[in-house]
Motif scaffolding. Structure first.
Motif, PDB file in Angstrom:
ATOM      1  N   VAL A   1      13.995   6.669  -7.247  1.00  0.00           N
ATOM      2  CA  VAL A   1      13.031   7.640  -6.741  1.00  0.00           C
ATOM      3  C   VAL A   1      11.966   6.964  -5.883  1.00  0.00           C
ATOM      4  N   LEU A   2      11.795   5.661  -6.077  1.00  0.00           N
ATOM      5  CA  LEU A   2      10.808   4.924  -5.276  1.00  0.00           C
ATOM      6  C   LEU A   2      11.249   4.777  -3.825  1.00  0.00           C
TER       7      LEU A   2
ATOM      8  N   ASP B   1       0.823  -1.214   0.000  1.00  0.00           N
ATOM      9  CA  ASP B   1       0.000   0.000   0.000  1.00  0.00           C
ATOM     10  C   ASP B   1       0.858   1.265   0.000  1.00  0.00           C
ATOM     11  N   VAL B   2       1.933   1.270   0.761  1.00  0.00           N
ATOM     12  CA  VAL B   2       2.806   2.454   0.804  1.00  0.00           C
ATOM     13  C   VAL B   2       3.513   2.639  -0.537  1.00  0.00           C
ATOM     14  N   MET B   3       3.968   1.557  -1.140  1.00  0.00           N
ATOM     15  CA  MET B   3       4.612   1.661  -2.449  1.00  0.00           C
ATOM     16  C   MET B   3       3.626   2.140  -3.502  1.00  0.00           C
TER      17      MET B   3
ATOM     18  N   ASP C   1       9.544   7.053 -17.027  1.00  0.00           N
ATOM     19  CA  ASP C   1      10.352   8.001 -16.251  1.00  0.00           C
ATOM     20  C   ASP C   1      10.861   7.353 -14.961  1.00  0.00           C
ATOM     21  N   ILE C   2      10.004   6.565 -14.305  1.00  0.00           N
ATOM     22  CA  ILE C   2      10.419   5.901 -13.072  1.00  0.00           C
ATOM     23  C   ILE C   2      11.485   4.856 -13.360  1.00  0.00           C
ATOM     24  N   ASN C   3      11.364   4.132 -14.480  1.00  0.00           N
ATOM     25  CA  ASN C   3      12.379   3.138 -14.836  1.00  0.00           C
ATOM     26  C   ASN C   3      13.715   3.798 -15.166  1.00  0.00           C
ATOM     27  N   ASN C   4      13.672   5.030 -15.636  1.00  0.00           N
ATOM     28  CA  ASN C   4      14.917   5.745 -15.900  1.00  0.00           C
ATOM     29  C   ASN C   4      15.665   6.079 -14.601  1.00  0.00           C
TER      30      ASN C   4
END
Length: 246
Positions: A169-170, A144-146, A162-165
């Motif tokens: 950031v996670l 849930d937090v992720m 963008d996140i995979n780049n």
């Protein structure tokens, strides 16, 4: 005055006065002539044995008054001792009610962490994010937090690509990292319409500390004779400037 016994009445009264009476007791002086005479060692004269008695038995009223008090004191002492025993017994029961074997061991805790991390990886894989670069990174304990972090990045205009780049950031907390940074760059004048492009070019800013990392860079730019109104334009054009370590 001699009473014929070899002891005068004054001596008898003096002997009676020497007796320290006990409160509530009857003190009496008793003289008696025995059927036989005791020889006197000093003078050889026969004397009447004079006996002084302290009648140590208190009168009935006094005796009845002190008995309840004694019984109460005995009962109170027995109650206090029994209460101490009960307290110690309850304390032993409380300590024995939570033995160490009821607490999770270190192996069980690590096993639970691995299971939770596997669930988070499964979630990320399901939405198209490769979690291979997240090994060793501190991630949320629950899915849930992720999910909350991914949805917040989507609201900022960032896509799965963008996140995979920059998947690290996670590892940023929404409340502790992302929101404080976004609030600060908005206060110094970075336009909201440029935030998405700003983050795509420099997503590492979400890891930064406002006080330690960002504010010193802005003060440095102000010392370069850059006008305050121009600083946001400089940051929008060159967001990597915020990576300077001063």
């Amino acid at each position: 005055m001699d009473n014929g016994t070899g002891i005068n009445s004054k001596s008898m009264l003096a002997a009676a006065d020497c007796i320290n009476p006990i409160p509530g007791c009857v003190t009496g002086l008793l003289t008696a002539r025995f059927p036989f005479q005791l020889p006197s060692i000093a003078s050889g004269r026969s004397h009447v044995l004079v006996a002084c008695f302290i009648l140590a038995t208190p009168p009935p009223r006094v005796r009845m008054r002190y008995i309840p008090k004694f019984q109460n004191s005995v009962s109170q002492s027995s109650m206090s001792s029994s209460s101490v025993k009960d307290y110690k017994a309850s304390k032993r029961d409380a300590s024995s009610a939570s033995p160490l074997y009821l607490r999770p061991s270190l192996l069980e805790i690590n096993k639970q962490k691995l299971e939770n991390r596997a669930k988070v990886y499964e979630f990320l894989t399901g939405i198209g994010i490769a979690p291979s670069e997240l090994d060793g990174l501190k991630l949320p304990v629950t899915v849930d937090v992720m999910k909350e972090r991914v949805e917040f990045l989507h609201k900022l205009g960032l896509t799965i690509e963008d996140i995979n780049n920059y998947p690290l950031v996670l590892g940023c907390s929404v409340k502790k990292n992302m929101i404080p940074v976004l609030d600060y760059i908005g206060k110094i004048g970075v336009r909201k319409s440029n935030v998405t492009d700003f983050l795509r070019r420099y997503p590492q800013v979400l890891h930064a500390s406002v006080v330690i990392d960002l504010q010193p860079v802005v003060k440095y730019l102000q010392g370069l004779d850059i006008k305050p109104v121009d600083i946001p334009r400089v940051l929008e054009t060159y967001p990597e400037v915020l990576a300077f370590k001063l």
